[in-house]
Scaffold this active site. Structure first.
Site, short mmCIF file in Angstrom:
data_model
loop_
_atom_site.label_atom_id
_atom_site.label_comp_id
_atom_site.label_asym_id
_atom_site.label_seq_id
_atom_site.Cartn_x
_atom_site.Cartn_y
_atom_site.Cartn_z
N ASP A 173 5.20 10.32 -1.65
CA ASP A 173 4.30 9.97 -0.55
C ASP A 173 5.13 9.86 0.73
O ASP A 173 6.09 9.11 0.78
CB ASP A 173 3.63 8.63 -0.89
CG ASP A 173 2.55 8.22 0.10
OD1 ASP A 173 2.48 8.81 1.20
OD2 ASP A 173 1.80 7.28 -0.22
N ASP A 197 3.43 9.43 3.72
CA ASP A 197 2.51 8.79 4.67
C ASP A 197 2.13 9.76 5.79
O ASP A 197 1.77 10.89 5.53
CB ASP A 197 3.11 7.49 5.19
CG ASP A 197 3.31 6.47 4.08
OD1 ASP A 197 2.37 6.27 3.29
OD2 ASP A 197 4.40 5.89 3.97
N HIS A 244 3.68 14.61 0.29
CA HIS A 244 2.39 14.80 0.94
C HIS A 244 2.36 14.03 2.25
O HIS A 244 2.87 12.92 2.38
CB HIS A 244 1.21 14.47 0.03
CG HIS A 244 1.02 13.04 -0.37
ND1 HIS A 244 0.54 12.08 0.49
CD2 HIS A 244 1.19 12.43 -1.56
CE1 HIS A 244 0.43 10.93 -0.15
NE2 HIS A 244 0.84 11.11 -1.40
N ASN A 270 -6.67 12.72 -6.91
CA ASN A 270 -6.08 11.38 -6.95
C ASN A 270 -6.94 10.47 -7.83
O ASN A 270 -7.97 9.98 -7.40
CB ASN A 270 -5.95 10.80 -5.54
CG ASN A 270 -5.19 9.48 -5.52
OD1 ASN A 270 -4.53 9.12 -6.49
ND2 ASN A 270 -5.26 8.78 -4.41
#
Length: 300
Positions: A90, A92, A117, A216
């Site tokens: 991640d 952000d 991501h 997700n």
């Protein structure tokens, strides 16, 4: 399994192969190096570094944009060093504007992750399954993704574009943003937090053939908990289970502490826990012992 003196790896090519393979790639969430190691030992082919879990474990707070890019990248580096399988992290919002994204991508690459991501939320961001989110203009996010593509040194480094627009402007806008993000060079698309199976199917149908898709499976979140077979039928290439390990660890620690508070010792809880020897084996003590003998000149 990741050894201290492990051989050369190519996790980014491996991640691309796994994404392209039939059926969804299952990516359980790790919040630290230990959970990453457990995921690999359980036989999974990839580890997902969860920002929600990283925030909870590092500072004991919710995922509302409190961690800096430096803290997230340091956590990713430790996770990568603990496993041999690819790590998706991640990243952000990229921690700023397009120029910050350049630095963020370079830093995650240097940390050894296989892919990241980036999301289109306004900074400070929030967990995708919390209320009160806001998103930046589509054109601004396109620029950030173009910057990410230009910044990566390894063309196999996987860039996943996430949009949180469904909760803000509706599903149609989220789908159009995803299309634009693919056009900007994103390798994989991630439409966050659809709230019904119908919406999930709409996303999958509308973006079929545009780019591989992430689902997700946020434990307890706003998205319905579909079966893995159904996720595969819809055409998703990757499914992440971001916080299951975090929730399980929380439940386990709570139970242990309740035992200690009740009895004064953890003795009653020990039969349900790994033994000391099992745990030290799990975290690689036998390798350390072998290396100590090797480099001290001992034999046997």
């Amino acid at each position: 399994m990741a050894d201290l003196l492990g051989g050369a790896r190519d996790p980014r090519k491996r991640l691309r192969e796994l994404i392209a393979a039939p059926g969804p790639l299952v990516a359980p969430g790790a919040y630290d190096a230990l959970t990453a190691r457990l995921i690999e030992q359980a036989g999974f082919d990839v580890v997902y570094m969860t920002g929600f879990g990283a925030t909870a474990s590092l500072i004991g707070r919710p995922d509302v944009g409190l961690l800096t890019g430096t803290e997230m990248i340091d956590n990713a580096r430790r996770i990568v060093s603990a496993v041999d399988v690819p790590v998706i992290a991640d990243a952000d919002t990229g921690y700023g504007n397009a120029l910050n994204v350049v630095r963020t991508v370079r830093a995650y690459e240097q940390a050894g992750v296989a892919g990241v991501h980036l999301e289109d939320q306004v900074s400070p961001k929030k967990c995708g399954h919390l209320s009160g989110k806001a998103v930046i203009p589509r054109e601004e996010m396109v620029g950030k993704l173009e910057a990410a593509v230009a910044a990566r040194r390894d063309p196999d480094f996987v860039l996943i574009a996430r949009t949180d627009a469904a909760a803000v402007h509706g599903l149609d806008d989220a789908i159009e943003r995803a299309r634009a993000y693919a056009g900007a060079g994103a390798d994989v698309l991630f439409v966050e937090a659809p709230t019904s199976e119908e919406d999930i199917a709409t996303v999958a149908s509308a973006l079929s053939g545009v780019a591989p898709l992430v689902f997700n499976w946020a434990e307890g979140g706003r998205t319905p908990p579909l079966s893995l077979d159904r996720i595969g039928e819809l055409g998703f290439s990757v499914v992440v289970y971001p916080i299951g390990a975090l929730l399980a660890a929380t439940a386990g620690v709570r139970a242990l502490l309740e035992t200690v508070r009740r009895d004064g010792t953890p003795a009653a809880a020990l039969p349900g826990l790994p033994s000391f020897g099992e745990f030290t084996d799990l975290i690689g003590l036998p390798e350390i012992t072998t290396l100590e003998r090797r480099f001290s000149g001992e034999s046997g």
